[in-house]
Motif scaffolding. Structure first.
Motif, short mmCIF file in Angstrom:
data_model
loop_
_atom_site.label_atom_id
_atom_site.label_comp_id
_atom_site.label_asym_id
_atom_site.label_seq_id
_atom_site.Cartn_x
_atom_site.Cartn_y
_atom_site.Cartn_z
N LYS A 166 33.84 43.69 34.41
CA LYS A 166 33.17 44.69 35.43
C LYS A 166 32.71 43.81 36.50
CE LYS A 166 29.86 48.35 35.98
NZ LYS A 166 30.79 49.60 36.72
N TYR A 167 31.97 42.66 36.31
CA TYR A 167 31.23 41.90 37.15
C TYR A 167 31.81 40.66 37.45
CZ TYR A 167 27.57 45.41 36.61
OH TYR A 167 27.03 46.68 36.42
N TRP A 168 33.18 40.32 37.35
CA TRP A 168 33.99 39.13 37.57
C TRP A 168 33.82 38.84 38.75
CZ3 TRP A 168 35.81 35.71 34.15
CH2 TRP A 168 36.73 34.63 34.95
N PRO A 169 33.26 37.73 39.43
CA PRO A 169 33.11 37.50 40.94
C PRO A 169 34.81 37.06 41.41
CG PRO A 169 32.55 35.66 39.58
CD PRO A 169 32.69 36.56 38.51
N ARG A 170 34.60 37.60 42.71
CA ARG A 170 36.03 37.27 43.56
C ARG A 170 36.48 36.11 43.47
NH1 ARG A 170 35.50 41.89 48.39
NH2 ARG A 170 35.44 43.64 46.98
N LYS A 171 35.44 35.15 43.65
CA LYS A 171 35.69 33.68 43.99
C LYS A 171 36.12 32.93 42.88
CE LYS A 171 30.91 32.13 43.03
NZ LYS A 171 29.70 31.47 43.86
N GLY A 192 38.66 33.96 41.06
CA GLY A 192 40.29 34.26 40.87
C GLY A 192 40.51 35.59 40.31
N GLU A 193 41.85 35.90 39.98
CA GLU A 193 42.01 37.11 39.24
C GLU A 193 41.12 37.54 38.14
OE1 GLU A 193 45.89 39.44 37.54
OE2 GLU A 193 45.97 37.38 38.21
N ALA A 194 40.68 38.74 38.08
CA ALA A 194 39.83 39.19 37.07
C ALA A 194 40.61 39.40 35.69
CB ALA A 194 39.20 40.33 37.39
N THR A 217 41.49 41.42 32.09
CA THR A 217 41.09 42.78 31.80
C THR A 217 40.79 43.08 30.30
OG1 THR A 217 43.78 42.84 31.10
CG2 THR A 217 43.22 43.17 33.47
#
Length: 351
Positions: A273-278, A280-282, A284
């Protein structure tokens, strides 16, 4: 002119001698006050000047002088006490020549913690929080206890202890890193609900979020599971926020935290849910059941670790459930959707 410490000492010592010469004790042993600055502000803060003039009242007020201005035969000053300030107006024709000389000899109060309004509010808020915590647990049948500060083993948490030596018994002891073991003994021994608010000591690093000596609340309750304790913590923090600040919404930096609404996430769900964009790809929640497939880049290893995930950019009240591989965790079939019965409750954590 900038005074050196010695110059300040000599100046104040000279003023003390002059105050004594006027017949005043510079270090009185008591002062019978009738009101505090805070009480006067609360009672008369909204009263108009004409109304105050028409209903004069004599008061005796103790406080610290935090500002001072002379104007010929009169002067102004601010007295601070109990977190509030009042202005006083001193006229020579009212207080007399000797009284006005005394006013000339007064110094501003030392500019230390008590004169810092923001710091004072921190102290007062902390005291209110401790009071509300005790009220909450006492009302639910908990017994407040005090357990030993010096332990024969460094147990109850994973932390480096401070070590001391008991001369009479000739044994090494450890300042406690957590009260857990003694509180659990009390629970097993028949005290179904206990809590302790006291100091803990961990001989580790220092930062804005970590201090080697800190106060911690720890409580234990028999015949309940972790879901019951999450329910109770939701009630506790909502009530604390409401009673201490007047609202369940509290501002933390630029973020507003609503303690009336709490999410419940597993560690896996929190990372996704809170994976930072910087980064990379989150990841699942679907797939092989693993969040990550090796090998991992170093930055992702840090984020995937329990410690790294706890320091993620999460700025809201959340229960996080996670699996700790170093412990044997029992889980009933009804708990299959949860990672474990272990949970952490960070109010607002950041890296």
């Amino acid at each position: 002119m900038q005074f050196e410490p010695r110059d300040q000492f000599e100046q104040r010592h000279k003023k003390l001698e002059q105050i004594q010469a006027l017949g005043h004790d510079p270090y009185p042993r008591e002062f019978r006050w009738t009101d505090t600055p805070a009480a006067l502000v609360a009672k008369y803060g909204e009263t108009s000047g004409p109304e105050l003039e028409a209903n004069k009242r004599e008061v005796r007020v103790a406080g610290r002088m935090v500002s001072y201005r002379l104007m010929g035969k009169a002067g102004f000053a601010h007295l601070q006490g109990s977190g509030k300030k009042i202005q006083i107006y001193v006229r020579r024709d009212v207080v007399g020549e000797q009284g006005f000389q005394l006013f000339h000899l007064l110094d501003l109060g030392d500019s230390i913690l008590i004169a810092n309004e923001k710091s004072r509010q921190v102290f007062e808020t902390r005291a209110r929080i401790i009071q509300e915590l005790r009220k909450f647990f006492d009302a639910r049948g908990y017994i407040e206890v005090e357990t030993p500060m010096m332990h024969p083993i460094a147990g109850g948490a994973a932390a480096r202890p401070f070590t001391t030596h008991h001369n009479t018994l000739d044994i090494n002891l450890y300042l406690r890193i957590a009260p857990e073991l003694y509180l659990k003994r009390l629970t097993v021994g028949g005290f179904d609900r206990v809590y302790e608010i006291n100091r803990n000591f961990r001989n580790e690093g220092i930062s804005t979020q970590h201090n080697p000596e800190f106060t911690m609340l720890e409580f234990y309750e028999a015949y309940s599971n972790y879901r019951d304790l999450m329910d109770m913590n939701e009630q506790l923090f909502a009530l604390l926020a409401k009673n201490v600040t007047g609202s369940t919404t509290v501002k933390y930096g630029e973020t507003e935290l609503d303690f009336s609404k709490m999410a419940r996430l597993s560690m896996r769900e929190a990372i996704v849910k809170y994976w930072p964009r910087k980064a990379g790809e989150a990841p699942t929640l679907e797939g092989s059941g693993k969040l990550f497939e090796p090998p991992l880049p170093p930055t992702l290893e840090m984020l995937a670790s329990a410690g790294g995930a706890r320091e993620a950019m999460i700025f809201r009240p959340i229960f996080r459930r996670f699996q700790n591989k170093s412990r044997k965790i029992h889980r009933s079939p009804n708990d299959s959707k949860f990672t474990s019965r272990e949970w952490k409750w960070p109010t607002a954590s950041r890296n």
